[in-house]
Design a protein around this motif. Structure first.
Motif, short mmCIF file in Angstrom:
data_model
loop_
_atom_site.label_atom_id
_atom_site.label_comp_id
_atom_site.label_asym_id
_atom_site.label_seq_id
_atom_site.Cartn_x
_atom_site.Cartn_y
_atom_site.Cartn_z
N LYS A 158 -29.36 91.47 58.42
CA LYS A 158 -29.96 90.30 57.78
C LYS A 158 -28.98 89.14 57.82
O LYS A 158 -29.35 87.99 58.13
CB LYS A 158 -30.34 90.65 56.34
CG LYS A 158 -30.65 89.46 55.44
CD LYS A 158 -31.87 88.70 55.89
CE LYS A 158 -32.18 87.57 54.92
NZ LYS A 158 -33.32 86.75 55.37
N ASP A 211 -32.66 98.40 49.23
CA ASP A 211 -32.68 99.78 49.71
C ASP A 211 -33.94 100.55 49.32
O ASP A 211 -34.54 101.22 50.14
CB ASP A 211 -31.47 100.55 49.15
CG ASP A 211 -30.16 100.08 49.77
OD1 ASP A 211 -30.22 99.18 50.62
OD2 ASP A 211 -29.12 100.62 49.41
N PHE A 240 -34.71 91.81 54.85
CA PHE A 240 -34.17 92.88 54.02
C PHE A 240 -34.61 92.65 52.58
O PHE A 240 -34.43 91.58 52.04
CB PHE A 240 -32.64 92.92 54.09
CG PHE A 240 -32.05 94.01 53.23
CD1 PHE A 240 -32.18 95.32 53.61
CD2 PHE A 240 -31.41 93.70 52.05
CE1 PHE A 240 -31.66 96.34 52.83
CE2 PHE A 240 -30.89 94.71 51.27
CZ PHE A 240 -31.00 96.02 51.65
N GLU A 252 -26.52 99.43 54.20
CA GLU A 252 -25.44 98.53 54.61
C GLU A 252 -25.73 97.93 55.99
O GLU A 252 -25.51 96.73 56.22
CB GLU A 252 -24.11 99.29 54.63
CG GLU A 252 -22.93 98.50 55.16
CD GLU A 252 -22.60 97.28 54.32
OE1 GLU A 252 -22.02 96.32 54.88
OE2 GLU A 252 -22.92 97.27 53.12
N ARG A 288 -28.36 95.26 55.54
CA ARG A 288 -27.81 94.04 54.93
C ARG A 288 -27.05 93.20 55.94
O ARG A 288 -27.17 91.97 55.99
CB ARG A 288 -26.89 94.41 53.76
CG ARG A 288 -27.60 94.63 52.44
CD ARG A 288 -26.61 94.81 51.30
NE ARG A 288 -25.95 96.10 51.38
CZ ARG A 288 -26.41 97.22 50.81
NH1 ARG A 288 -27.56 97.19 50.16
NH2 ARG A 288 -25.74 98.35 50.90
N GLN A 289 -26.25 93.88 56.77
CA GLN A 289 -25.48 93.14 57.77
C GLN A 289 -26.38 92.52 58.83
O GLN A 289 -26.15 91.38 59.25
CB GLN A 289 -24.43 94.06 58.40
CG GLN A 289 -23.30 94.43 57.45
CD GLN A 289 -22.10 94.98 58.18
OE1 GLN A 289 -21.71 94.48 59.24
NE2 GLN A 289 -21.49 96.02 57.62
#
Length: 310
Positions: free
Chosen positions: A188, A198, A195, A182, A185-186
């Motif tokens: 990015k 995972d 990214f 998470e 992702r943020q």
């Protein structure tokens, strides 16, 4: 009369240790007393990082470069990377005021750039305070293009604890290693960090692991509202100095006062941890964020230029 022998040593190491840390701090004091500049060296983070690692962990990365003259440290350059293995590598350092314009920093920077290229760094950035005449002159000689500029802002003295209404129901929750995907992702979304999912990150070890970062004094928080993640912020505390970094709000939650709430909560957390001075950085062209930080009590303290090295 015979001239005294000159002993020059250039030393490269993976990590700092307590002795080298003190040598760098002494040199930093000399440089900052010579001219009113900011040096973003990240020494406390690096020392904490060194204490959390093993010498036999298989890592070959060299991050610290030292120039000694007759046993005295007169030049230092360090590599910093806060985006994991995929983020940019930042070069920052200094030279003793009495030994500038003698090629000291050039020698160190050549070694550091070679190391960055060995690590296949997609972006190599050199940091220089706008007020540093020596640093700006060196950058000019290298014809390095300006990548971006940041204001460093310090919290003023007129701080008041936020009200319930100002916090908008937002809380901060310390991130765990399970939240690494998470966080990636943020990052990015907010900062353009690479990214790829995972599983690939976990296999390559490229994600920032929050629990490991906390051991180095760099704590990542998720912002929560109504039971949902709405953003993130990174908080650093060392020796009474606090920093707020990596703040972002998810697009669907913007315009609701959540960004202000996250800033206020981050400052409140640092104040509770006895931070005497609190800083953050903001891009000079991000007028909306700049005005938000000003309205929260932050004032511009220095201007840092980031140049691209090839």
């Amino acid at each position: 009369m015979t001239k005294p022998a000159i002993d020059i040593q250039i030393v490269q190491t993976r990590f700092l240790n307590d002795t080298i840390y003190q040598e760098i701090k002494a040199l930093q004091t000399l440089c900052e007393n010579a001219e009113p500049i900011a040096l973003k060296l990240e020494l406390d983070y690096k020392l904490a990082d060194a204490r959390s690692r093993r010498e036999d962990d298989g890592c070959r990365d060299v991050n610290e470069f030292f120039y000694y003259l007759n046993g005295v440290l007169i030049g230092y350059l360090g590599i910093c990377g806060f985006g994991g293995e995929t983020g940019p590598l930042e070069l920052t350092g200094m030279v003793h005021p009495a030994h500038r314009r003698k090629g000291v920093f050039k020698e160190l920077s050549v070694l550091a750039v070679v190391e960055c290229r060995r690590r296949n760094a997609g972006l190599i950035l050199a940091l220089c305070d706008r007020k540093s005449e020596a640093g700006q002159a060196l950058i000019k000689k290298q014809n390095a293009p300006l990548h971006h500029t940041e204001y460093e802002m310090a919290l003023g003295k007129a701080w008041k604890n936020p009200t319930h209404d100002q916090l908008r129901g937002v809380t901060l929750q310390k991130a765990k290693n399970a939240d690494a995907g998470e966080i990636a992702r943020q990052d990015k979304l907010y900062f353009g960090e690479e990214f790829r999912g995972d599983s690939e990150y976990e296999q390559s070890g490229r994600m920032l692991m929050p629990e490991d970062e906390e051991k180095r004094g760099f704590t990542i928080y998720l912002a929560i509202k109504d039971g949902k993640i709405i953003g993130k912020v990174n908080i650093q505390l060392s020796g009474g100095f606090g920093g707020v970094y990596g703040l972002g709000v998810l697009p669907e939650e913007r315009g609701k006062g959540c960004g202000r709430a996250i800033i206020l909560l981050a400052v409140q957390t640092l104040k509770a941890a006895k931070a005497d001075t609190i800083f953050l950085q903001v891009l000079t062209d991000n007028e909306k964020a700049l005005n938000l930080y000003k309205s929260c009590g932050f004032e511009t303290s220095s201007v840092m230029d980031y140049y691209t090295l090839t």
